[in-house]
Design an enzyme around this catalytic site. Structure first.
Site, mmCIF file in Angstrom:
data_model
loop_
_atom_site.group_PDB
_atom_site.id
_atom_site.type_symbol
_atom_site.label_atom_id
_atom_site.label_comp_id
_atom_site.label_asym_id
_atom_site.label_seq_id
_atom_site.Cartn_x
_atom_site.Cartn_y
_atom_site.Cartn_z
ATOM 1 N N LYS A 60 0.807 -1.160 -0.044
ATOM 2 C CA LYS A 60 -0.015 0.104 0.026
ATOM 3 C C LYS A 60 0.870 1.397 0.049
ATOM 4 C CE LYS A 60 -2.454 -2.696 -0.469
ATOM 5 N NZ LYS A 60 -2.557 -4.237 -0.140
ATOM 6 N N ARG A 284 -0.269 -18.536 -2.837
ATOM 7 C CA ARG A 284 0.598 -18.851 -1.826
ATOM 8 C C ARG A 284 0.147 -20.219 -1.002
ATOM 9 N NH1 ARG A 284 3.070 -14.549 -0.195
ATOM 10 N NH2 ARG A 284 3.317 -15.086 2.231
ATOM 11 N N HIS A 456 -23.592 14.814 2.192
ATOM 12 C CA HIS A 456 -23.440 15.271 0.757
ATOM 13 C C HIS A 456 -22.489 16.310 0.772
ATOM 14 C CE1 HIS A 456 -24.487 16.393 -3.360
ATOM 15 N NE2 HIS A 456 -24.413 17.887 -2.891
HETATM 16 P P1 FAD Z 1 1.694 -14.119 8.140
HETATM 17 O O1 FAD Z 1 1.528 -12.747 7.950
HETATM 18 O O2 FAD Z 1 2.431 -14.983 7.183
HETATM 19 O O3 FAD Z 1 2.580 -14.190 9.623
HETATM 20 C C1 FAD Z 1 3.324 -15.470 9.832
HETATM 21 C C2 FAD Z 1 4.601 -15.293 10.818
HETATM 22 O O4 FAD Z 1 4.886 -16.378 11.309
HETATM 23 C C3 FAD Z 1 5.687 -14.816 9.791
HETATM 24 O O5 FAD Z 1 6.325 -13.735 10.628
HETATM 25 C C4 FAD Z 1 6.476 -15.929 9.912
HETATM 26 O O6 FAD Z 1 7.967 -15.866 9.706
HETATM 27 C C5 FAD Z 1 6.193 -16.409 11.190
HETATM 28 N N1 FAD Z 1 6.548 -17.890 11.511
HETATM 29 C C6 FAD Z 1 6.199 -19.101 10.322
HETATM 30 N N2 FAD Z 1 6.709 -20.184 11.004
HETATM 31 C C7 FAD Z 1 7.059 -19.774 12.102
HETATM 32 C C8 FAD Z 1 7.705 -20.627 13.144
HETATM 33 N N3 FAD Z 1 7.823 -22.083 13.108
HETATM 34 N N4 FAD Z 1 8.363 -20.152 14.140
HETATM 35 C C9 FAD Z 1 8.224 -18.701 14.434
HETATM 36 N N5 FAD Z 1 7.684 -18.055 13.481
HETATM 37 C C10 FAD Z 1 7.180 -18.672 12.398
HETATM 38 N N6 FAD Z 1 -4.129 -9.178 3.088
HETATM 39 C C11 FAD Z 1 -4.985 -8.184 3.316
HETATM 40 O O7 FAD Z 1 -6.171 -8.385 4.023
HETATM 41 N N7 FAD Z 1 -4.862 -6.937 2.647
HETATM 42 C C12 FAD Z 1 -3.922 -6.630 1.900
HETATM 43 O O8 FAD Z 1 -4.021 -5.389 1.452
HETATM 44 C C13 FAD Z 1 -3.008 -7.560 1.582
HETATM 45 N N8 FAD Z 1 -2.079 -7.250 0.738
HETATM 46 C C14 FAD Z 1 -1.113 -8.271 0.638
HETATM 47 C C15 FAD Z 1 -0.151 -8.008 -0.405
HETATM 48 C C16 FAD Z 1 0.896 -8.806 -0.746
HETATM 49 C C17 FAD Z 1 2.000 -8.530 -1.553
HETATM 50 C C18 FAD Z 1 0.806 -10.243 -0.021
HETATM 51 C C19 FAD Z 1 1.667 -11.318 -0.386
HETATM 52 C C20 FAD Z 1 -0.155 -10.482 0.881
HETATM 53 C C21 FAD Z 1 -1.142 -9.571 1.244
HETATM 54 N N9 FAD Z 1 -2.294 -9.868 1.976
HETATM 55 C C22 FAD Z 1 -3.123 -8.942 2.131
HETATM 56 C C23 FAD Z 1 -2.253 -11.149 2.518
HETATM 57 C C24 FAD Z 1 -1.718 -11.044 3.955
HETATM 58 O O9 FAD Z 1 -0.439 -10.604 4.021
HETATM 59 C C25 FAD Z 1 -2.121 -12.261 4.812
HETATM 60 O O10 FAD Z 1 -3.351 -12.885 4.511
HETATM 61 C C26 FAD Z 1 -1.559 -12.337 6.125
HETATM 62 O O11 FAD Z 1 -0.188 -11.712 6.218
HETATM 63 C C27 FAD Z 1 -1.824 -13.543 7.040
HETATM 64 O O12 FAD Z 1 -1.582 -13.327 8.298
HETATM 65 P P2 FAD Z 1 -0.907 -14.513 9.448
HETATM 66 O O13 FAD Z 1 -1.113 -14.088 10.567
HETATM 67 O O14 FAD Z 1 -1.792 -15.873 9.183
HETATM 68 O O15 FAD Z 1 0.477 -15.055 8.723
HETATM 69 P P1 NAI Z 2 -4.194 -15.157 -6.156
HETATM 70 O O1 NAI Z 2 -4.807 -16.407 -5.797
HETATM 71 O O2 NAI Z 2 -5.108 -13.785 -5.761
HETATM 72 O O3 NAI Z 2 -3.769 -15.013 -7.710
HETATM 73 C C1 NAI Z 2 -3.263 -15.816 -8.516
HETATM 74 C C2 NAI Z 2 -3.475 -16.038 -9.810
HETATM 75 O O4 NAI Z 2 -2.668 -16.586 -10.692
HETATM 76 C C3 NAI Z 2 -4.893 -16.586 -10.248
HETATM 77 O O5 NAI Z 2 -5.313 -15.844 -11.116
HETATM 78 C C4 NAI Z 2 -4.694 -17.760 -10.943
HETATM 79 O O6 NAI Z 2 -5.281 -18.230 -11.652
HETATM 80 C C5 NAI Z 2 -3.164 -17.689 -11.434
HETATM 81 N N1 NAI Z 2 -2.122 -18.708 -11.699
HETATM 82 C C6 NAI Z 2 -2.225 -19.717 -10.981
HETATM 83 N N2 NAI Z 2 -1.168 -20.544 -11.448
HETATM 84 C C7 NAI Z 2 -0.746 -20.147 -12.621
HETATM 85 C C8 NAI Z 2 0.037 -20.314 -13.805
HETATM 86 N N3 NAI Z 2 0.871 -21.586 -13.629
HETATM 87 N N4 NAI Z 2 0.335 -19.581 -14.654
HETATM 88 C C9 NAI Z 2 -0.491 -18.504 -14.947
HETATM 89 N N5 NAI Z 2 -1.316 -18.157 -13.964
HETATM 90 C C10 NAI Z 2 -1.617 -18.959 -12.976
HETATM 91 O O7 NAI Z 2 -2.913 -15.111 -5.601
HETATM 92 P P2 NAI Z 2 -1.711 -14.049 -5.211
HETATM 93 O O8 NAI Z 2 -1.946 -12.751 -6.104
HETATM 94 O O9 NAI Z 2 -0.371 -14.622 -5.484
HETATM 95 O O10 NAI Z 2 -1.995 -13.734 -3.907
HETATM 96 C C11 NAI Z 2 -2.030 -14.525 -2.822
HETATM 97 C C12 NAI Z 2 -3.041 -14.260 -1.773
HETATM 98 O O11 NAI Z 2 -2.538 -12.963 -1.036
HETATM 99 C C13 NAI Z 2 -4.133 -13.895 -2.366
HETATM 100 O O12 NAI Z 2 -5.060 -14.925 -2.658
HETATM 101 C C14 NAI Z 2 -4.787 -12.864 -1.312
HETATM 102 O O13 NAI Z 2 -5.582 -13.587 -0.591
HETATM 103 C C15 NAI Z 2 -3.459 -12.211 -0.610
HETATM 104 N N6 NAI Z 2 -3.526 -10.785 -1.239
HETATM 105 C C16 NAI Z 2 -4.346 -10.018 -0.711
HETATM 106 C C17 NAI Z 2 -4.385 -8.809 -1.156
HETATM 107 C C18 NAI Z 2 -5.379 -7.833 -0.833
HETATM 108 O O14 NAI Z 2 -6.292 -8.067 0.157
HETATM 109 N N7 NAI Z 2 -5.723 -6.705 -1.246
HETATM 110 C C19 NAI Z 2 -3.214 -8.228 -2.031
HETATM 111 C C20 NAI Z 2 -2.398 -9.296 -2.204
HETATM 112 C C21 NAI Z 2 -2.508 -10.578 -1.886
#
Ligand code: FAD
Ligand code: NAI
Length: 477
Positions: A60, A284, A456
């Protein structure tokens, strides 16, 4: 050796699921520990998990920086603001992002202190049971063993790689690499047009990259309402993002300064594309590596997620799991809400997470947000519904903002008028969706929203007009 330190609740993982679970457990009076292994410069702990370090927060920050740049380049002139010699300092943008991340890391560390949560930096693993207490070893700088009466596993998820194509975060980038590209790539490839692909592709497109997305599925943004997906596809094409649907990835060759991707297009023809960098965002996978699941017999499901029931109970007594490492949407707020609910269940309360009202937001421009059912789902379920749609182009505030793309759509039960879904594409969709979530949680009807006084001029008037449109009585269209 001294007896291991004992806690009522041990949380493994300090992401949004884990750290929020720890705070709620501490609020409820439990002696609570949280183990997390994320590390930043200087071997310092970096609490907040994927979300804070390489997910929600840094993405973000970059979306905001790149949107400011795009506005300065394209939108400001309309306001009479002239800018000459506009340029982008990518290193500064990345440094700002890192600062925002560090502020959040420190914020969580402060919250742990405030709530008297014992914070352990290292990797936690199940080692066995001492009576009714789980023994957890912690590997890392301060290696130790602790025990917990209850354990909450919140170990999150890791990016999936293309088979045979390892992430090097130089040419082939996962989400962490996509958030740290040191210069604007001329040609940026993105495999997977999902949430990460769209958000990160947008960042680098706004800064000047030629962005091509290769998506396996034949349709775009399948989880969104069809009308929203169509509007989004149109908007992204207008921004110059090329989206190739039905692409089957073949050989990926990684060279010193470029990546060549061979793929078969929807028509079956073989294509080859060269990129300076390639983001792979194809979903993921649950993170259970090194957790010692096998040591204690913690059951995983067929896809590798920790197997849980509706209340996040695992196959083991007093062991719970939440967030990305269990079934359900991979969203930070879903992880957080499961964390709160589990802490409350441990305390004998009735924590609850309603999967029907978890909002989705994609922070592109236009923003996309929804809650509840899509039209396609309602048709599949055989539910009779009425739809009301209202465009931002007919809203005074949106015109004043200079951002009139998109619409709000409300879906209501044809018989009871209860709101079944809300879909927004347009300015501030991420904020507007909260009204739909509240309405659905309270079992509101579209008539309820239509009768509520909305300030509004605001974008929220579009939501009210969409509610009025359900009954075919919009006032401003
Ligand atoms: P995580 O955030 O993955 O945290 C897990 C933690 O546990 C990590 O620090 C890891 O290192 C640690 N860990 C793992 N195994 C161990 C162990 N054995 N011992 C100690 N520590 C350990 N979601 C949204 O809702 N809004 C968004 O805008 C959004 N944007 C995203 C953008 C990107 C690029 C990505 C990749 C994801 C995004 N997500 C977003 C998804 C969001 O990040 C995840 O759903 C969220 O972080 C999950 O939370 P969690 O606590 O389950 O795990
Ligand atoms: P995603 O599931 O959103 O998208 C993956 C995309 O890749 C899908 O459209 C799928 O059809 C495609 N795909 C899968 N295998 C493929 C292949 N071999 N070749 C071409 N296309 C393929 O997963 P993404 O974008 O990696 O994000 C992971 C998760 O992180 C999301 O599911 C979401 O829950 C979370 N996230 C949330 C955000 C938010 O809330 N704003 C921002 C970013 C991530």
């Amino acid at each position: 050796m001294a007896d291991p330190q004992q806690f009522d609740v041990v949380v493994i993982g300090g992401g949004p699921g884990g750290y929020i679970a720890a705070i709620r457990a501490a609020q409820l009076g439990f002696a609570t520990a949280c183990i997390d292994d994320w590390t930043r410069a200087g071997d310092k702990p970096a609490l907040g998990g994927t979300c804070t370090n390489v997910g929600c927060i840094p993405s973000k920050a970059l979306l905001q920086s790149s949107e400011n740049f795009a506005h300065a380049g394209h939108a400001f002139a309309d306001h009479g603001i002239r800018i000459e010699g506009l340029s982008m300092d990518v290193a500064k943008m990345l440094a700002r992002k890192d600062k925002v991340v560090a502020q959040n890391n420190d914020g969580i560390a402060y919250l742990f202190k405030k709530n008297r949560i014992a914070s352990f930096h290292g990797r936690g693993a199940f080692a066995g049971k001492d009576g009714d207490r789980w023994r957890i070893t912690i590997e890392g700088p301060g290696a130790t063993t602790i025990t917990g009466r209850h354990v909450i596993v919140a170990t999150g998820s890791v990016p999936r790689a293309l088979p045979g194509v390892a992430f090097d975060n130089v040419r082939v980038l996962d989400n962490a690499g996509a958030l740290a590209i040191p210069d604007v790539p001329k040609r940026l490839g993105v495999v997977g047009a999902g949430v990460v692909g769209l958000e990160m592709g947008s960042v680098w497109r706004r800064l000047g990259s030629d962005v091509t997305m290769l998506e396996a599925l034949p349709s775009f943004l399948g989880a969104a309402d069809e009308a929203v997906a169509k509007e989004a596809q149109k908007a992204f094409a207008k921004q110059g993002i090329a989206i190739v649907l039905g692409a089957k990835i073949g050989a990926v060759r990684v060279g010193d300064d470029q990546v060549t991707v061979e793929y078969t297009d929807a028509g079956g023809a073989t294509q080859s594309a060269k990129f300076d960098r390639l983001i792979v965002s194809i979903g993921r996978a649950p993170n259970t590596a090194g957790l010692g699941a096998e040591t204690v017999g913690l059951k995983l499901d067929a896809r590798g997620f920790i197997d849980v029931d509706d209340e996040c109970r695992t196959s083991l007594k007093d062991v719970w799991a939440i967030g990305d490492v269990v079934r359900g949407p991979m969203l930070a707020h879903k992880a957080e809400d499961e964390g709160v609910a589990v802490a409350e269940r441990i305390a004998g309360q009735h924590g609850h997470v309603d999967f029907n009202t978890i909002p989705w937001v994609i922070y592109t421009s236009p923003e996309i947000a929804w809650v509840g059912k899509t039209e396609r789902q309602l048709k599949q379920d055989g539910v009779a519904y009425r739809a009301g749609t209202f465009p931002f182009s007919a809203n005074g505030r949106a015109r004043a903002l200079g951002d009139t793309t998109g619409f709000v759509k409300i879906l209501a039960d044809a018989r009871t008028d209860r709101i079944l879904g809300m879909h927004v594409i347009g300015p501030q969709a991420s904020e507007l969706i909260a009204e739909g979530v509240v309405a659905m949680e309270f079992g509101a009807s579209s008539e309820d929203i239509a009768r509520i006084c909305h300030a509004h001029p605001t974008l929220s008037e579009v939501t009210r007009e969409a509610a009025l449109a359900v009954d075919k009585r919009t006032l401003n269209l």
